[in-house]
Design a protein around this motif. Structure first.
Motif, short mmCIF file in Angstrom:
data_model
loop_
_atom_site.label_atom_id
_atom_site.label_comp_id
_atom_site.label_asym_id
_atom_site.label_seq_id
_atom_site.Cartn_x
_atom_site.Cartn_y
_atom_site.Cartn_z
N GLY A 79 39.70 43.20 47.50
CA GLY A 79 40.41 42.14 48.24
C GLY A 79 40.48 40.82 47.48
O GLY A 79 41.56 40.24 47.32
N LEU A 80 39.34 40.31 46.99
CA LEU A 80 39.35 39.02 46.28
C LEU A 80 40.00 39.13 44.91
O LEU A 80 40.55 38.15 44.40
N ALA A 81 39.95 40.34 44.31
CA ALA A 81 40.68 40.53 43.05
C ALA A 81 42.18 40.39 43.30
O ALA A 81 42.92 39.82 42.50
N ILE A 82 42.64 40.91 44.44
CA ILE A 82 44.06 40.76 44.82
C ILE A 82 44.37 39.29 45.04
O ILE A 82 45.44 38.80 44.65
N VAL A 83 43.43 38.54 45.65
CA VAL A 83 43.64 37.10 45.87
C VAL A 83 43.86 36.38 44.55
O VAL A 83 44.84 35.65 44.37
N ARG A 84 42.95 36.57 43.60
CA ARG A 84 43.08 35.85 42.33
C ARG A 84 44.31 36.30 41.55
O ARG A 84 45.06 35.49 41.02
N LYS A 85 44.52 37.63 41.46
CA LYS A 85 45.68 38.12 40.71
C LYS A 85 46.98 37.62 41.32
O LYS A 85 47.90 37.18 40.60
N GLY A 86 47.07 37.66 42.66
CA GLY A 86 48.30 37.22 43.32
C GLY A 86 48.58 35.75 43.08
O GLY A 86 49.70 35.35 42.76
N VAL A 87 47.54 34.90 43.20
CA VAL A 87 47.74 33.46 43.00
C VAL A 87 48.09 33.16 41.54
O VAL A 87 48.95 32.32 41.26
N GLU A 88 47.44 33.86 40.60
CA GLU A 88 47.77 33.63 39.19
C GLU A 88 49.20 34.03 38.88
O GLU A 88 49.87 33.38 38.07
N ARG A 89 49.69 35.11 39.50
CA ARG A 89 51.09 35.48 39.27
C ARG A 89 52.05 34.43 39.81
O ARG A 89 53.20 34.35 39.38
N LEU A 90 51.59 33.61 40.76
CA LEU A 90 52.42 32.53 41.28
C LEU A 90 52.20 31.23 40.51
O LEU A 90 52.70 30.18 40.90
N GLY A 91 51.43 31.28 39.43
CA GLY A 91 51.18 30.10 38.63
C GLY A 91 50.07 29.22 39.15
O GLY A 91 49.99 28.03 38.80
N GLY A 92 49.20 29.75 40.01
CA GLY A 92 48.14 28.94 40.62
C GLY A 92 46.75 29.41 40.24
O GLY A 92 46.57 30.21 39.32
#
Length: 506
Positions: A470-483
């Motif tokens: 779950g938290l890996a998805i959080v970080r990966k998703g935010v990084e793909r949005l430039g955050g």
């Protein structure tokens, strides 16, 4: 010629004492600083020539011991630039012509009314001598400058005949004379003349010419020519500069660029081929992942289904067997969630993600409605600090990210503790940070980065069920949005997770 402050020293050669006196007297009337030396015979003339202490000579033609032509030649032989004036009444036109050919500077008839002209003639002769001296000096200086130039300088006629040049011109062509340069015909000056005629003023052009020197060596030159009119005649004034080194550097640079471009083309083809192979590999991997997921889910569903049937139909079985069957069902469901999360995480790495302004207040309200059953079951209390800001993001990914943060906040609380969640946003320069604070079990400092990695779990599945993604998805998703994403936490004091994204433009 003497300087204005110096006396003019004149030899007066005449065997008539009265005429010498008249000449000297007349000169002194016009020339205030005058030193006249009377010459009465050949001996005195020889001594005077030997001593060399005179600036100008005035001589009669008819002398008892010689004549004016002989005196003139004797003076000019030793002092070519010394002016000589013949002042006589015995000469003839033929004598005057012969004297002028021998270098005589002027000829004045010795008549009573001509004495007054003598001083004027002296002044004119001296001025002409000074002009000649200056012209000669200027020519010497100019020639000196031309010889010091590294540029070849030449002048040619419209038909291409070389008229003059400097020393550098001959050195560049490796010849010793203008005639040798003319014989070489280094440039097509006739064609050059035609081209210059068709140019607007100033009629000038520069061309690069490769020529072979007299010593056989090839040389690149920059030829600059200008069309001029000299005393009504068209001439070509030219400069040549040795640009062999520069030209070779340009050629080497061009060859190097060609090599580099060839390497870039080859490298581009290699990259395109690598990308093509990578795309094929990714497609194969994706197909393989979906195939494996499908093949894994099928037996999991079968095991889960049959286990459920057995559980419902086997009331007579022992309590232990029923417990085993429930564990089988839980395991299959856990495996299914794990597969689903892995697919979600994989999609985050592969998919092109369009972004748009997202209103976090609206988005979180929708997420809370979807989580309502779970919130009610856990009696969770969620406090939203409205309004939340707008960010640049992707709706699907942000739903995944925020849902994971909220479900974690609900899940990771101590037994018997009612989850209390607070959500707010704050602006940091051009970015928005969204906070999700809980009253959960907290995370020790040494684990706060590990929890964002895939399959990093701090608790067993029996205590806190989950896949660890779950938290890996959080970080990966935010990084793909430039955050970015992070957490601030203390064990048993709750956690504050945050994600930071670019603020939407108003």
């Amino acid at each position: 010629m003497p300087q204005p402050t110096q006396a003019l020293k004149v030899l007066v050669i005449d065997d008539n004492p009265g005429d010498r006196a008249l000449v000297i007297r007349q000169l002194r009337r016009e020339l205030t600083q005058l030193q006249a030396q009377e010459i009465r015979d050949a001996t005195e003339l020889s001594n005077a020539i030997a001593i060399d202490n005179f600036d100008l000579v005035i001589t009669d033609y008819q002398l008892l011991w010689s004549n004016g032509i002989e005196v003139l030649r004797a003076i000019k032989q030793r002092y070519p630039s010394c002016p000589v004036i013949m002042f006589t009444n015995t000469g003839s036109e033929e004598i005057a012509v012969e004297a002028m050919k021998s270098g005589l500077d002027d000829y004045v008839l010795k008549q009573p009314n001509r004495y007054t002209r003598l001083a004027t003639t002296v002044r004119v002769v001296l001025e002409r001598l000074e002009i000649q001296r200056r012209a000669t000096l200027l020519e010497v200086r100019l020639q000196g400058l031309l010889n010091q130039l590294k540029l070849g300088v030449f002048r040619a006629t419209a038909t291409g005949d070389l008229l003059e040049c400097n020393r550098a011109f001959l050195e560049l062509l490796s010849v010793n004379s203008l005639a040798q340069a003319q014989a070489m015909q280094p440039f097509n000056l006739q064609e050059n003349y035609t081209q210059l005629l068709n140019l607007p003023s100033p009629q000038q052009q520069e061309i690069e010419v490769e020529l072979r020197r007299a010593d056989g060596r090839l040389m690149w030159t920059l030829l600059t020519t200008t069309l001029r009119k000299i005393e009504g005649e068209s001439v070509i004034d030219g400069l040549i500069e040795d640009i062999t080194v520069r030209k070779q550097a340009e050629i080497e640079k061009s060859q190097l660029n060609e090599i580099l471009e060839q390497r870039v083309r080859e490298r581009t083809r290699e990259l395109e081929e690598t990308n093509r192979q990578l795309a094929v590999a990714n497609q194969d991997l994706e197909e393989f992942a979906y195939t494996i997921s499908h093949d894994l889910r099928e037996p999991l569903r079968a095991i889960s289904g049959f286990s459920s049937i057995l559980l419902r139909n086997q009331d007579a079985q022992s309590q232990a067997n029923q417990d085993y069957l429930r564990r089988i069902i839980d395991s299959t469901q856990q495996a299914d969630r794990l597969i689903e999360d892995l697919l979600a995480y994989s999609r985050l790495s592969r998919t092109d993600i369009p972004v748009q302004p997202i209103n976090l207040s609206i988005l979180i309200s929708e997420i809370l409605r979807q989580l309502q059953p779970e919130l009610q079951q856990r009696q969770a209390q969620v406090q939203i600090a409205q309004p939340l800001a707008e960010v640049m993001g992707n709706r699907t990914i942000l739903i995944q990210v925020i849902t994971n943060l909220l479900t974690n906040a609900i899940k990771f609380v101590s037994p018997g503790v009612t989850p209390q969640i607070r959500v707010w946003s704050e602006q940091r320069e051009n970015r928005i940070r969204l906070w999700v604070e809980d009253n959960g079990i907290g995370i020790a400092q040494q684990y706060q980065q590990q929890i964002f990695q895939v399959f990093n779990r701090l608790h067993s599945n029996e205590v806190y069920p989950g896949t660890g993604i779950g938290l890996a998805i959080v970080r990966k998703g935010v990084e793909r949005l430039g955050g970015n994403a992070g957490v601030e936490s203390q064990p048993q004091q709750g956690s504050r997770f945050w994600i930071e994204l670019l603020k939407a433009v108003d």
